[in-house]
Each structure stands twice: as C-alpha cells, then as structure tokens.
Design an enzyme around this catalytic site. Structure first.
Site, short mmCIF file in Angstrom:
data_model
loop_
_atom_site.label_atom_id
_atom_site.label_comp_id
_atom_site.label_asym_id
_atom_site.label_seq_id
_atom_site.Cartn_x
_atom_site.Cartn_y
_atom_site.Cartn_z
N GLY A 92 0.83 -1.20 0.00
CA GLY A 92 0.00 0.00 0.00
C GLY A 92 0.86 1.25 0.00
O GLY A 92 1.75 1.40 0.84
N HIS A 121 -6.38 6.14 -2.40
CA HIS A 121 -7.60 6.87 -2.04
C HIS A 121 -7.34 8.08 -1.14
O HIS A 121 -8.11 9.05 -1.16
CB HIS A 121 -8.64 5.95 -1.40
N PHE A 179 -15.07 20.39 13.17
CA PHE A 179 -15.50 19.17 12.47
C PHE A 179 -16.48 18.44 13.38
O PHE A 179 -16.48 18.63 14.60
CB PHE A 179 -14.28 18.29 12.17
N PHE A 233 -0.05 -6.24 -7.89
CA PHE A 233 -1.26 -6.57 -7.12
C PHE A 233 -1.00 -7.77 -6.23
O PHE A 233 -0.68 -8.87 -6.72
CB PHE A 233 -2.39 -6.88 -8.11
N GLN A 264 -19.00 3.18 8.42
CA GLN A 264 -19.43 4.57 8.53
C GLN A 264 -20.15 5.07 7.27
O GLN A 264 -19.67 4.88 6.16
CB GLN A 264 -18.23 5.47 8.78
N HIS A 319 -21.41 8.61 5.63
CA HIS A 319 -21.20 10.06 5.72
C HIS A 319 -22.51 10.73 5.31
O HIS A 319 -23.14 10.31 4.34
CB HIS A 319 -20.07 10.43 4.76
N LEU A 371 -18.12 12.74 -2.44
CA LEU A 371 -18.23 13.32 -1.10
C LEU A 371 -18.28 14.85 -1.14
O LEU A 371 -17.48 15.49 -1.81
CB LEU A 371 -17.01 12.90 -0.28
N GLU A 419 -17.31 17.27 5.14
CA GLU A 419 -17.88 17.79 6.39
C GLU A 419 -17.42 19.22 6.64
O GLU A 419 -18.05 19.99 7.37
CB GLU A 419 -17.40 16.88 7.52
N ARG A 451 -21.24 11.77 12.62
CA ARG A 451 -21.77 11.28 11.34
C ARG A 451 -22.87 10.25 11.50
O ARG A 451 -23.82 10.23 10.72
CB ARG A 451 -20.63 10.68 10.54
N HIS A 461 -18.81 5.46 3.56
CA HIS A 461 -17.63 6.33 3.47
C HIS A 461 -16.36 5.73 4.04
O HIS A 461 -15.28 5.93 3.52
CB HIS A 461 -17.95 7.64 4.22
N ARG A 519 -16.11 6.59 13.81
CA ARG A 519 -14.93 7.45 13.74
C ARG A 519 -15.35 8.90 13.65
O ARG A 519 -16.31 9.23 12.95
CB ARG A 519 -14.13 7.10 12.48
C1 LIG Z 1 -13.59 10.90 -0.47
C2 LIG Z 1 -12.93 10.70 0.85
C3 LIG Z 1 -12.62 11.80 1.65
C4 LIG Z 1 -12.01 11.62 2.90
N1 LIG Z 1 -11.72 12.72 3.66
C5 LIG Z 1 -11.10 12.55 4.86
C6 LIG Z 1 -10.71 13.67 5.65
O1 LIG Z 1 -10.89 14.82 5.27
N2 LIG Z 1 -10.10 13.43 6.84
C7 LIG Z 1 -9.84 12.17 7.28
O2 LIG Z 1 -9.27 12.02 8.36
N3 LIG Z 1 -10.18 11.10 6.54
C8 LIG Z 1 -10.79 11.26 5.34
N4 LIG Z 1 -11.13 10.15 4.61
C9 LIG Z 1 -10.67 8.84 5.04
C10 LIG Z 1 -9.18 8.72 4.77
O3 LIG Z 1 -8.85 9.46 3.62
C11 LIG Z 1 -8.76 7.27 4.53
O4 LIG Z 1 -9.21 6.48 5.60
C12 LIG Z 1 -7.24 7.17 4.46
O5 LIG Z 1 -6.72 8.07 3.51
C13 LIG Z 1 -6.81 5.75 4.11
O6 LIG Z 1 -5.42 5.74 3.88
P1 LIG Z 1 -4.64 4.39 3.77
O7 LIG Z 1 -3.21 4.75 3.66
O8 LIG Z 1 -5.05 3.49 4.87
O9 LIG Z 1 -5.17 3.72 2.42
P2 LIG Z 1 -5.30 4.28 0.92
O10 LIG Z 1 -4.92 5.69 0.78
O11 LIG Z 1 -6.64 3.87 0.46
O12 LIG Z 1 -4.20 3.44 0.16
C14 LIG Z 1 -4.31 2.06 -0.03
C15 LIG Z 1 -3.11 1.57 -0.79
O13 LIG Z 1 -3.11 0.15 -0.82
C16 LIG Z 1 -2.79 -0.31 -2.10
N5 LIG Z 1 -3.40 -1.63 -2.29
C17 LIG Z 1 -4.67 -2.00 -1.97
N6 LIG Z 1 -4.87 -3.29 -2.31
C18 LIG Z 1 -3.71 -3.75 -2.84
C19 LIG Z 1 -3.28 -4.98 -3.38
N7 LIG Z 1 -4.10 -6.05 -3.48
N8 LIG Z 1 -2.02 -5.08 -3.85
C20 LIG Z 1 -1.18 -4.02 -3.80
N9 LIG Z 1 -1.53 -2.82 -3.30
C21 LIG Z 1 -2.78 -2.69 -2.82
C22 LIG Z 1 -3.32 0.76 -3.03
O14 LIG Z 1 -2.62 0.75 -4.25
C23 LIG Z 1 -3.04 2.04 -2.23
O15 LIG Z 1 -1.74 2.50 -2.49
C24 LIG Z 1 -11.73 10.31 3.35
C25 LIG Z 1 -12.02 9.22 2.56
C26 LIG Z 1 -12.64 9.40 1.33
C27 LIG Z 1 -13.01 8.19 0.53
#
Ligand SMILES: Cc1cc2nc3c(=O)[nH]c(=O)nc-3n(C[C@H](O)[C@H](O)[C@H](O)COP(=O)(O)OP(=O)(O)OC[C@H]3O[C@@H](n4cnc5c(N)ncnc54)[C@H](O)[C@@H]3O)c2cc1C
Length: 572
Positions: free
Chosen positions: A14, A47, A119, A159, A233, A235, A245, A248, A279, A347, A382
């Site tokens: 990731g 994401h 928030f 992957f 969750q 939203h 989205l 908030e 939320r 969300h 959350r």
């Molecule tokens: C639209 C939106 C707005 C948001 N706004 C906020 C906010 O303002 N404040 C807040 O605190 N939170 C917010 N959140 C929540 C927060 O953004 C996410 O929970 C957080 O960014 C997740 O980060 P992460 O590093 O865990 O995963 P991600 O950023 O989702 O990254 C996942 C990674 O895993 C990799 N991966 C997945 N599966 C595989 C696989 N099988 N093989 C290889 N690689 C893989 C992907 O390539 C990616 O690089 C928001 C979420 C969304 C959807």
C-alpha cells in the site's frame, strides 16, 4: 519462474498515507534496513488523495489531549480502546508538525500558524487542513519525502494476491505484476498491510474503485482476525448518484442541512451540535427525515439540501473551492447560488485487521495500519478527520515496530517460497485464466452484492435483513466460483484484477454481515431497528471474525480497554 525474487527486511503493501508514513518511519528507525513497497496503483492515486476536509490534532491554545481523547471516545460510542486513543491524541500534533517540516502546505492563520476548522463531534476547532484538498497535499508530502530514501524500493502497479505464511510466520507476498502478468514472490522478514478501505462492497460509496478490502481479505485468509467489521461509517453528505463526497468541512465552515420544508431539521436530533453532530447520528436523522416525507425526490432517489449560500462567494472560494468545482461539474449547480443535493453514503470502515497498539497482528511478522487495520481507535464511529491523523500516527508506529522486530528475525530461505509461489500462480490460472465453462458474469455478481449490502447493511439494520444478507452472500460466493472472465491475456488484464478484487469483496462482505447480525444492540454506526439501545452489559466488546472452512466466520469477543472515561449515555 525461477527462485530469484526481491527480498526486503520490511515489505509494505500500500502506497497511501499509512504505507508511505510507515516506510519513512522504518528507514528513519534503522537506516540500514531495506524496505519494499508494493502498490496496485501508483502511490499518488491511492484513495488518500481524495480526502478533502482535514487531519485532527490538538494544536491550538485552549485545546487539550484530554478533550481530543474524550471527543474520540464519546464519538466511538465507548467502543474505542482508551489507551490507544490516549497515545493517538499525543502523537497527532507531533505528526502534523512533522508534516509541516516536510513541506505540507497547511492552510494558515494570518500570523502564519497552522489553521484549524471545526468538524463533527469535535468540541473545538482542531481539524488542520489544506483548503479542501487536504489528502492530496498530505499524500504528496509523504510521497516526496519517501523519494529521499534510496532504501525504499517501490513495485508500483503490482497486485498482492496472497500473503506467504511459513511456520505461522508471514514472510512476504505473492504479487501479480499488472504490466506483464507475471507472478512474483516478494519476501520480507515483516509485512505491513496499508491497503485502505473496502467501500466498494457497497453500491453507493464515496470510495474510489480501488477500495476493495484486499488487505483485510488476504490477512483473514492467512488466519488473522478482522475486528469490529459491523462498524461501517456512512457520511451524511454524498452527491446522489455518483456518491462523490461533499466534505464535512462544508458544515464546519457553517453550511446548513435543510429538509423539504426549509427547516434545519437537526434541531430535533442533535440540538446542541446541529450540523456539527457526529456522522452516525446525522445520517440516521437524514434517513428518518426521508421516512417521514421530509426529503426531496430526485431522479436518483431522496435527498436533502446542504446550503452554503449564506457564507458568500469569498469564503466559499477561499475555503471550499473544490466543492464549488464539484457542484459545477457533477450536479450542474453553482453552490454560491444553489443548495447542494445530498444524502448519506458509505464512506469509511471502522473495522479491519485486528492489531495491537504497535500495529502487530496475531501472526508473527504481519502488521497493519491505516484504514485496513483496526487498532482500536475508532470504535463504533470514527470522528471525521481522525483518519488522516491515524494513518500518520499508527503508520509511523507500525514502521518503527517492524524495524525493531526485524533486527531480531532471521531472513527466510527460498525453499518453501518457490513452491508457494507456484501454487498461487496455478490457483489463479486455473480459477480465472484457463478455466473452461464458466458462465457467471462478474459484473452481475458485483452489482447484486452491492445492492444487497446497501439494502441490508446500511444506516439501519435488522435481523431479517441481515439474515437474508448472510444467505445471499453465501449464494453469491458459490456463483462466483463459476465466473467467466473474457480477457485471458497477460498484460494489463484489468478483468483479472477485477475478479480478484470481487473475490476479496465477497470475503469481507461476509464478515460485515455475520458480525452485524450477531451484535444485538445499537452502538455508533451499527443501528439495529430491532435492538435500538446500547447494551453495555453484553456488547461492550470488540467482535473478532476468523475464517473457517464453512461459509460463516467464527466470531470471538474481546473486552474494550477502558482507562479514564466510563461509558455514559451519548447525547449531543
Ligand atoms: C472521499 C474521501 C474523503 C475523505 N476525507 C477525509 C478527511 O478529510 N479526513 C480524514 O481524516 N479522513 C478522510 N477520509 C478517510 C481517509 O482518507 C482514509 O481512511 C485514508 O486516507 C486511508 O489511507 P490508507 O493509507 O489506509 O489507504 P489508501 O490511501 O486507500 O491506500 C491504499 C493503498 O493500498 C494499495 N493496495 C490496496 N490493495 C492492494 C493490493 N491487493 N495489492 C497491492 N496494493 C494494494 C493501493 O494501491 C493504495 O496504495 C476520506 C475518505 C474518502 C473516501
């Protein structure tokens, strides 16, 4: 397929905020170690990039760790582990300042200090932000910082299909190189999963297409527990149809939620907090308004209004420019002049791989952080803006813990790896690429799963719906065994990737349904119509789901760790 494979001390799956933060922390803890990073998309497409609103940290004068901790624990409906929350609130400001030092362009006060906005569920202004593109700027900051370290080696667009587990120890992964279709073993003394959420198990979600729960599913298959999977969750403010989205922060900056009578209806539900309630409660209030006939009817179902017109063009353009763009591009409105149509949307996943405060799972060598993990911070709900900070705090913690642990672990030999790799490649070829006679269409199964999840594991749940969901998911799982994919080529086979993702989604959806059916109470985001009250006597516990050979998981329960704040009625 030879026995030459890439090998690291730590392998991170990731390239989102949690994964990149973990990688940097690991090499800073021990500059001699080699870190590999596998990501199914180029890291900047994770994401995290789409996070809009901000990252919470008690930085401003007048705020305190205790207040942030209490807000988080109350927000969690007392399902958070309080020692974890206490560690989190202390580290979050350190991390936000670290981001500042790495060049994150936080929005600022006139005196140059990092700004904060209110928030939902937070009693004071503590959400640090970079306009309404916070995730983009934070991800950029850690991505660019990671480039400074030659010890971090990336495998982009690879992957992960399986964790390699040898003698009860996680020793790497099998990854499909998307460009070439080649299967590779990548070995490591420790693996950190940072694979993000699973929103795509629902049809109506804010999550990007890549959020399919892969890391949770591979960990579950390897024997790890998935904790609190019933806690999903919703939203309050997604755009109807697309699910995009509306942050908030729009309410944080003073936006109103209005029903079809033009009323700020939240006065009936969260009178002291209004638009800044948590939320889960606001989402339920909105569904209740729909049920009582106070919603608007649109081509994509019912909706309510989010109104920012009174804020004026200047504030909107300074603080919420991206929202104006979204309104224009996706609804054809100008939010300066028109209210925004919104409705609750899936969300975020509170549940995830069961890990301790260092990110370690029950499997030796396997760690998890970020949205794919459940460290015990978010409980049953959350608070908005705690997730970005969680990715920093617990991503860094997992990176450091793994760096220390690998110093004590022996490297893995290549002997069993070769055969594990061959078995996995054969499994995928036989199941998808060389299969004769499959008939089910992947898209049909995916849509049915998503529709079922929306209908039966949404904002409100009940026994009948969840029982049906458990059964229907088991049938979909059987039908999935007979799917046919059209593309059997090797290079950039997106059909194959979608099939692997659907396999994972069915796996994690099953844990959501089973965990939700078993929790006969209402707590946080888990609202049972048939059990409308919280039941601390029976359910002040985490659910942990383990995979079995049958269709249903085995559910285990674990006490919540309470240090300071005894559970009270949760009113706002
Ligand atoms: C639209 C939106 C707005 C948001 N706004 C906020 C906010 O303002 N404040 C807040 O605190 N939170 C917010 N959140 C929540 C927060 O953004 C996410 O929970 C957080 O960014 C997740 O980060 P992460 O590093 O865990 O995963 P991600 O950023 O989702 O990254 C996942 C990674 O895993 C990799 N991966 C997945 N599966 C595989 C696989 N099988 N093989 C290889 N690689 C893989 C992907 O390539 C990616 O690089 C928001 C979420 C969304 C959807």
């Amino acid at each position: 397929m030879g026995s030459e494979f890439a090998s690291y001390d730590i392998l991170i799956v990731g390239g989102g905020l949690a994964g990149l933060r973990a990688a940097i922390a690991a090499v800073e803890a021990n500059p001699k170690i080699k870190v590999g990073m596998v990501s199914k998309v180029y890291p900047m497409r994770s994401h995290t990039v789409s996070a809009e609103g901000g990252a919470a940290a008690a930085l401003r004068p007048g705020d305190s760790y205790e207040n942030h901790a209490f807000d988080t624990i109350k927000g969690s409906d007392y399902l958070a582990d309080q020692d974890v929350v206490e560690a989190f609130v202390r580290e979050a400001p350190v991390e936000v300042i670290q981001m500042e030092h790495w060049g994150c362009p936080w929005s600022r006060e006139p005196d140059g200090k990092i700004s904060a906005r209110p928030f939902g569920g937070m009693t004071t202004w503590r959400t640090c932000f970079a306009a309404d593109k916070t995730g983009f700027h934070m991800l950029h900051t850690v991505f660019q910082t990671s480039l400074k370290y030659p010890q971090i080696v990336r495998h982009d667009e690879a992957f992960v299909t399986k964790l390699l587990v040898e003698d009860s120890r996680c020793v790497g992964v099998v990854a499909l190189d998307i460009r070439t279709g080649r299967f590779d073993a990548i070995t490591a003394k420790a693996v950190i999963l940072a694979t993000g959420g699973l929103g795509r198990v629902y049809a109506f979600t804010t999550n990007g297409n890549i959020c399919t729960g892969d890391g949770m599913a591979v960990a579950y298959r390897a024997g790890a527990g998935l904790k609190d999977m019933e806690m999903v969750q919703f939203h309050p403010t997604g755009l109807p149809f697309t699910g995009i989205l509306i942050t908030e922060a729009v309410r944080g900056e003073g936006g109103y939620l209005l029903n079809n009578k033009g009323e700020r209806f939240l006065k009936k539900y969260v009178p002291n907090k209004m638009e800044l309630g948590p939320r889960d409660i606001i989402s339920r209030a909105m569904i209740t308004e729909f049920e009582e006939g106070h919603g608007f009817e649109g081509p994509h179902g019912k909706y309510l209004h989010l109104d920012v017109r009174h804020l004026g063009e200047d504030v909107i353009d300074r603080k919420l420019p991206f929202m104006r763009e979204l309104g224009r591009e996706f609804v054809g409105i100008d939010i300066v002049k028109d209210p925004i149509p919104v409705r609750p949307v899936q969300h975020y996943m509170m549940g995830g791989v069961d890990v301790d405060i260092t990110g370690a799972s029950q499997i030796e060598g396997l760690y998890a952080a970020g949205e794919c993990a459940n460290v015990g911070l978010n409980g049953a709900n959350r608070l908005g803006s705690n997730s970005l900070s969680e990715c920093l705090v617990f991503g860094a913690a997992a990176g450091r813990a793994a760096a220390h642990r690998v110093a004590e672990l022996q490297p893995v030999g290549s002997n069993p790896i070769d055969s594990l790799l061959r078995d996995e490649a054969k499994r995928i070829e036989a199941t998808y690429l060389n299969k004769k006679g499959g008939k089910e269409r992947m898209g049909v199964i995916r849509e049915e799963m998503q529709r079922e999840m929306d209908a039966n594991a949404g904002v409100f749940r009940n026994r009948d719906g969840l029982t049906k969901l458990v059964k229907d998911l088991a049938v979909l799982r059987e039908r999935f065994e007979t799917i046919k994919i059209d593309d059997t080529s090797r290079t950039f086979n997106t059909d194959l990737i979608s099939a692997l993702e659907l396999d994972y989604m069915l796996e994690v959806a099953g844990t959501i349904a089973a965990s939700a059916l078993a929790r006969e109470e209402s707590r946080g985001a888990h609202a049972r119509r048939d059990f409308p009250n919280r039941n601390d006597e029976k359910f002040l516990q985490h659910t942990v789901a383990f995979r079995t050979d049958g269709p249903a998981p085995r559910l285990d329960y674990r006490d919540v760790r309470i240090t300071t704040f005894q559970p009270q009625a949760r009113t706002y």
